[in-house]
Write an enzyme that holds these catalytic residues in place. Structure first.
Site, mmCIF file in Angstrom:
data_model
loop_
_atom_site.group_PDB
_atom_site.id
_atom_site.type_symbol
_atom_site.label_atom_id
_atom_site.label_comp_id
_atom_site.label_asym_id
_atom_site.label_seq_id
_atom_site.Cartn_x
_atom_site.Cartn_y
_atom_site.Cartn_z
ATOM 1 N N SER A 145 4.402 -5.196 -20.773
ATOM 2 C CA SER A 145 2.992 -4.281 -20.951
ATOM 3 C C SER A 145 3.089 -5.558 -21.739
ATOM 4 C CB SER A 145 2.458 -3.572 -21.321
ATOM 5 O OG SER A 145 3.592 -3.195 -22.086
ATOM 6 N N TYR A 158 13.363 -4.888 -27.330
ATOM 7 C CA TYR A 158 13.008 -5.864 -25.937
ATOM 8 C C TYR A 158 11.311 -5.723 -26.226
ATOM 9 C CZ TYR A 158 11.191 -5.123 -21.402
ATOM 10 O OH TYR A 158 10.630 -5.368 -19.856
#
Length: 246
Positions: A145, A158
């Site tokens: 996202s 990440y």
């Protein structure tokens, strides 16, 4: 269902989750699947399912994407056996431990960078010559996202590696624009996967879409007759649009 008959598709992270669903979906659509993952047992289970559904076996390649030299060996083997690759679905990734940026151990941080970013570069470097032999090469990469890639607490490594991966893929796509190769970046949203469960252990997995639900979108992005958009494709939005059109 979009036909992939006669096309050769390579999928990383194919032993479970989204990668497994993509491998099975592409095989059912007629593609010769090359399934890559660390787990040999997981790949063999996938092959059993593919054979039961199609009567054809997949090509299984167990290897660890943290082994950079393995990509070069993979490229040579695939060129000798197939001469080309028509579609790549790069589903292998890790989220790492969710913790403050400064709390990560160097070895853990380095592994996230290696799996999510360096392996993507290795994959591009190894497979571009094979994709160039296709009349319509397609390469699909998974991101996350926008809130994570923009910088969300506890998701630092990440999010950073996925943001860097997007930049790398966009630059590569611009470089190969004059060829028949086209790339797509896909944000799958929350799905019923092991990675999601490790990040949200209290979440009911049955409330999330099964990875199988993303397969029609993968087939569309891998379709030789269509040109996928380079802007990030969001699975939840695409699903809503597809349902409205239908």
């Amino acid at each position: 269902m979009t036909s992939q008959a006669g096309r050769i598709a390579l999928i990383t992270g194919a032993s479970r989750g989204i990668g497994r669903a993509c491998a099975l979906g592409l095989a059912k659509a007629g593609a010769q699947v090359i399934a890559c993952a660390r787990s040999k047992a997981g790949l063999e289970e996938l092959d059993d399912e593919i054979f039961a559904a199609t009567g054809q076996h997949a090509t299984l390649i167990p290897f660890d994407i943290t082994d950079g030299d393995a990509f070069d060996r993979l490229s040579a083997v695939l060129f000798e056996r197939f001469g080309r690759i028509d579609a790549v679905v790069h589903a292998a990734a890790i989220s790492g431990t969710l913790s403050p940026v400064t709390h990560h151990e160097p070895k853990d941080f380095d592994k996230i960078v290696t799996v999510n970013l360096s392996a993507t570069w290795r994959l591009l470097r190894a497979l571009e010559p094979l994709l160039r032999q296709s009349t319509a090469g397609r390469a699909i990469f998974f991101t996350t996202s926008e809130s994570v890639t923009a910088g969300r607490a506890f998701w630092g490594p990440y999010g950073a590696t996925k943001a860097a991966m997007e930049t790398l893929v966009r630059a590569w796509a611009d470089e190969v624009e004059i060829t028949p190769i086209r790339a797509a970046i896909l944000s799958p949203g929350a799905m019923r996967t092991r990675m999601r469960a490790s990040a949200y252990p209290g979440e009911d997995p049955q409330s999330l879409p099964h990875p199988n639900e993303i397969v029609p979108l993968i087939l569309e992005l891998a379709d030789a007759s269509k040109v996928p958009p380079l802007e990030t494709v969001s699975f939840p939005s695409w699903k809503t649009q597809a349902a409205t059109i239908a």
